[in-house]
Design an enzyme around this catalytic site. Structure first.
Site, PDB file in Angstrom:
ATOM      1  N   CYS A   1      -4.750   2.492  -3.528  1.00 56.35           N
ATOM      2  CA  CYS A   1      -3.629   2.819  -2.834  1.00 56.35           C
ATOM      3  C   CYS A   1      -2.559   2.238  -3.091  1.00 56.35           C
ATOM      4  O   CYS A   1      -1.783   1.780  -2.332  1.00 56.35           O
ATOM      5  CB  CYS A   1      -3.749   3.180  -1.558  1.00 56.35           C
ATOM      6  SG  CYS A   1      -5.129   4.683  -1.270  1.00 56.35           S
TER       7      CYS A   1
ATOM      8  N   ASP B   1       3.219  -4.265   8.157  1.00 52.69           N
ATOM      9  CA  ASP B   1       2.006  -3.584   7.779  1.00 52.69           C
ATOM     10  C   ASP B   1       0.816  -4.499   8.119  1.00 52.69           C
ATOM     11  O   ASP B   1       0.627  -5.376   7.179  1.00 52.69           O
ATOM     12  CB  ASP B   1       1.962  -2.758   6.558  1.00 52.69           C
ATOM     13  CG  ASP B   1       0.459  -2.191   6.403  1.00 52.69           C
ATOM     14  OD1 ASP B   1      -0.264  -2.326   7.061  1.00 52.69           O
ATOM     15  OD2 ASP B   1       0.379  -1.576   5.045  1.00 52.69           O
TER      16      ASP B   1
ATOM     17  N   HIS C   1       0.945  -1.156  -0.005  1.00 50.76           N
ATOM     18  CA  HIS C   1       0.067   0.037  -0.086  1.00 50.76           C
ATOM     19  C   HIS C   1       1.018   0.980   0.053  1.00 50.76           C
ATOM     20  O   HIS C   1       2.013   1.238   0.537  1.00 50.76           O
ATOM     21  CB  HIS C   1      -0.897  -0.023   1.365  1.00 50.76           C
ATOM     22  CG  HIS C   1      -1.836   0.879   1.607  1.00 50.76           C
ATOM     23  ND1 HIS C   1      -1.425   2.275   1.629  1.00 50.76           N
ATOM     24  CD2 HIS C   1      -3.195   1.084   1.167  1.00 50.76           C
ATOM     25  CE1 HIS C   1      -2.907   2.956   2.025  1.00 50.76           C
ATOM     26  NE2 HIS C   1      -3.817   2.227   1.375  1.00 50.76           N
TER      27      HIS C   1
ATOM     28  N   LYS D   1     -10.453  -0.289  10.505  1.00 47.41           N
ATOM     29  CA  LYS D   1     -10.792  -1.767   9.681  1.00 47.41           C
ATOM     30  C   LYS D   1     -11.088  -2.782  10.511  1.00 47.41           C
ATOM     31  O   LYS D   1     -11.247  -3.927  10.155  1.00 47.41           O
ATOM     32  CB  LYS D   1      -9.490  -1.910   8.839  1.00 47.41           C
ATOM     33  CG  LYS D   1      -9.067  -1.019   7.620  1.00 47.41           C
ATOM     34  CD  LYS D   1      -7.879  -1.320   6.906  1.00 47.41           C
ATOM     35  CE  LYS D   1      -7.244  -0.450   6.089  1.00 47.41           C
ATOM     36  NZ  LYS D   1      -8.106   0.124   4.999  1.00 47.41           N
TER      37      LYS D   1
ATOM     38  N   GLN E   1      -4.512  -5.092   7.076  1.00 44.56           N
ATOM     39  CA  GLN E   1      -5.422  -6.065   6.560  1.00 44.56           C
ATOM     40  C   GLN E   1      -5.261  -7.500   7.375  1.00 44.56           C
ATOM     41  O   GLN E   1      -6.058  -8.381   7.221  1.00 44.56           O
ATOM     42  CB  GLN E   1      -5.182  -6.373   5.059  1.00 44.56           C
ATOM     43  CG  GLN E   1      -5.401  -5.028   4.201  1.00 44.56           C
ATOM     44  CD  GLN E   1      -6.847  -4.654   4.169  1.00 44.56           C
ATOM     45  OE1 GLN E   1      -7.865  -5.324   4.326  1.00 44.56           O
ATOM     46  NE2 GLN E   1      -7.131  -3.384   3.807  1.00 44.56           N
TER      47      GLN E   1
HETATM   48  C1  PLP Z   1      -2.369  -2.719   3.480  1.00 41.67           C
HETATM   49  C2  PLP Z   1      -2.659  -1.382   4.055  1.00 41.67           C
HETATM   50  N1  PLP Z   1      -1.952  -0.732   4.844  1.00 41.67           N
HETATM   51  C3  PLP Z   1      -2.121   0.725   4.924  1.00 41.67           C
HETATM   52  C4  PLP Z   1      -3.545   1.171   4.762  1.00 41.67           C
HETATM   53  C5  PLP Z   1      -3.441   2.532   5.321  1.00 41.67           C
HETATM   54  O1  PLP Z   1      -4.487   2.741   6.157  1.00 41.67           O
HETATM   55  P1  PLP Z   1      -4.824   3.904   6.818  1.00 41.67           P
HETATM   56  O2  PLP Z   1      -5.500   4.847   5.927  1.00 41.67           O
HETATM   57  O3  PLP Z   1      -5.990   3.721   7.948  1.00 41.67           O
HETATM   58  O4  PLP Z   1      -3.580   4.571   7.515  1.00 41.67           O
HETATM   59  C6  PLP Z   1      -4.353   0.427   4.078  1.00 41.67           C
HETATM   60  C7  PLP Z   1      -5.738   1.090   4.131  1.00 41.67           C
HETATM   61  O5  PLP Z   1      -6.303   0.675   3.022  1.00 41.67           O
HETATM   62  C8  PLP Z   1      -4.220  -1.001   4.014  1.00 41.67           C
HETATM   63  O6  PLP Z   1      -4.860  -1.813   3.220  1.00 41.67           O
END
Ligand code: PLP
Length: 425
Positions: free
Chosen positions: A382, A214, A138, A240, A217
């Protein structure tokens, strides 16, 4: 309703034990019609819905005990502090952290990763030092490192994505050689691919590198033990996982947090301030400058209670089962007319289904699905480098959670069929 067992690939998937009908009743937003149709929310990878208990806990805090934390010595201020720190302890237990001291509350996982890049990164990475990422990250786990590359000339390396949507580890030994940090997603938000975190932890540590995971998910959907996974840094995001927006978590090994410079400066993160200098607070508060997201932390703590009440193992089993049902249903009903970008084996993936319906643009698909009450995410999710690797500009992505069942999958498939007919392909 319970999800029936799925037989496929010579393996019997788990039978879901969770009572989706009762769980759904906890989510006020799901009890409504959209465009005259039952709301079918299959966009939880973007943001999950919130149970009434989370919303109520936040309202109750504002109605009965709102005051700033770690400051007042009167009753409601002490209660606010107790609730805030109780939430930290719940989160720590939920992810298998050895103590709440390693749990830093942030705004979201994006801020958690930026915190590491700004503090540990700037203290430890100089020109020529390498960080190993993957092609399926992401933007939250790409841009902070790209910024550091621009700023001080660090080298970025990438584990590629194989044609079966797994991580291609063929060149891992060469790529990891000499890196200072390996920073990877535990599950792709586009493909659903689960990455081999434990193996990458071993390889990273053997190469003398740290591992950042990270878990945005992963934590909402799978039992999580940050120590068993071998992570040094682990980030995730409250919205999430049934929690509110505005709250995320960075967990890190305590000795790392101790050694890292502070992130933002201001109140709360200091022990002492003089006109000629300052002394940082203890961890984790050293990284929590200013008034923190108190109601949001309390809401996240209640979200964790809800997830524990269902059970992380049961959640995972339900999602494997439901994803198997979705993959089978969509394949049977659409054949080659629908391309699903992600691993075919449900046990190797999460409940994220990225789709391309013929040559209809994902935004058009999403708009017609909305007419049928079905909410999916359309776009690049993203993850633009991954989309480029796949040769796509966008997909329509359905993603499942504890309140989804086979009726939702069937509604999705019916709405996709109506979309196909609408565009007459
Ligand atoms: C794998 C992953 N990392 C990071 C993020 C970013 O999350 P946030 O916008 O809550 O910081 C997301 C959100 O879609 C994600 O799916």
């Amino acid at each position: 309703m319970a999800v029936s067992p799925i037989h496929g690939e010579g393996e019997e998937a788990h039978v879901s034990e969770i009572d989706v009908a009762s769980i759904r009743k906890k989510f006020p937003i799901l009890d409504q019609q959209v465009n005259g149709k039952r709301l079918v929310y299959v966009d939880s990878a973007s943001s999950s819905q919130k149970p009434a208990s989370v919303i109520d806990a936040m309202s109750r805090y504002y109605e009965t005990t709102h005051a700033n934390v770690h400051r007042g010595v009167y009753g409601i201020a002490e209660e606010a502090t107790r609730l805030y720190e109780q939430a930290r302890a719940k989160v720590a237990r939920f992810i298998g952290a050895p103590s709440p001291d390693g749990v830093v509350f942030t705004k979201n996982v994006t801020e958690a990763i930026n915190l590491v890049a700004h503090t540990w990164g700037r203290a430890n990475l100089k020109a020529g030092d390498a960080v190993l990422l993957t092609e399926m990250e992401h933007h939250a786990n790409l841009v902070p490192w790209l910024m550091l590359k621009e700023e001080r000339g660090i080298e970025l390396r990438y584990l590629p994505v194989a044609d079966d949507y797994s991580l291609d580890l063929t060149d891992l030994d060469r790529l990891v050689d000499g890196v200072k940090l390996v920073s990877i997603t535990a599950m792709s938000n586009v493909l659903g691919t689960l990455t081999p975190v434990e193996r990458l932890a071993e390889v990273a540590h053997a190469a003398g590198a740290l591992l950042l995971v990270d878990g945005a998910q992963y934590v909402p959907h799978l039992p999580t033990d940050v120590q068993a996974l071998g992570a040094d840094f682990f980030g995730f995001t409250g919205h999430k996982m049934l929690g509110p927006t505005g709250i995320g978590v960075l967990w890190a090994r305590e000795e790392l947090l101790e050694s890292m410079p502070a992130f933002l400066g201001g109140g709360e993160m200091i022990r002492d301030v003089r006109l000629d200098g300052w002394t940082p607070n203890d961890i984790p508060w050293k990284f929590e400058a200013g008034t923190p997201p108190i109601a949001e932390a309390i809401g996240l703590g209640v979200a964790v209670d809800e997830l524990n009440a269902i059970g992380p193992e049961a959640i995972r089993a339900h999602e494997v089962s439901l994803t198997a049902y979705a993959l089978r249903t969509l394949t049977e009903r659409f054949g080659d007319g629908l391309t699903i970008h992600g691993p075919t084996e449900p046990a190797e993936r999460g409940g994220v289904v990225s789709m391309q319906l013929g040559d209809i643009h994902a935004h058009d698909v999403s708009q017609v699905l909305d007419q049928h009450g079905v909410c999916v995410r359309a776009g690049h999710h993203c993850a633009k480098p991954l989309m480029r690797r796949l040769g796509l500009s966008a997909t329509a992505r359905a993603s499942f959670y504890v309140y989804n069942d086979t009726d939702d999958v069937d509604a999705l498939a019916d709405a996709l069929e109506a979309t196909r007919d609408f565009f007459a392909i």
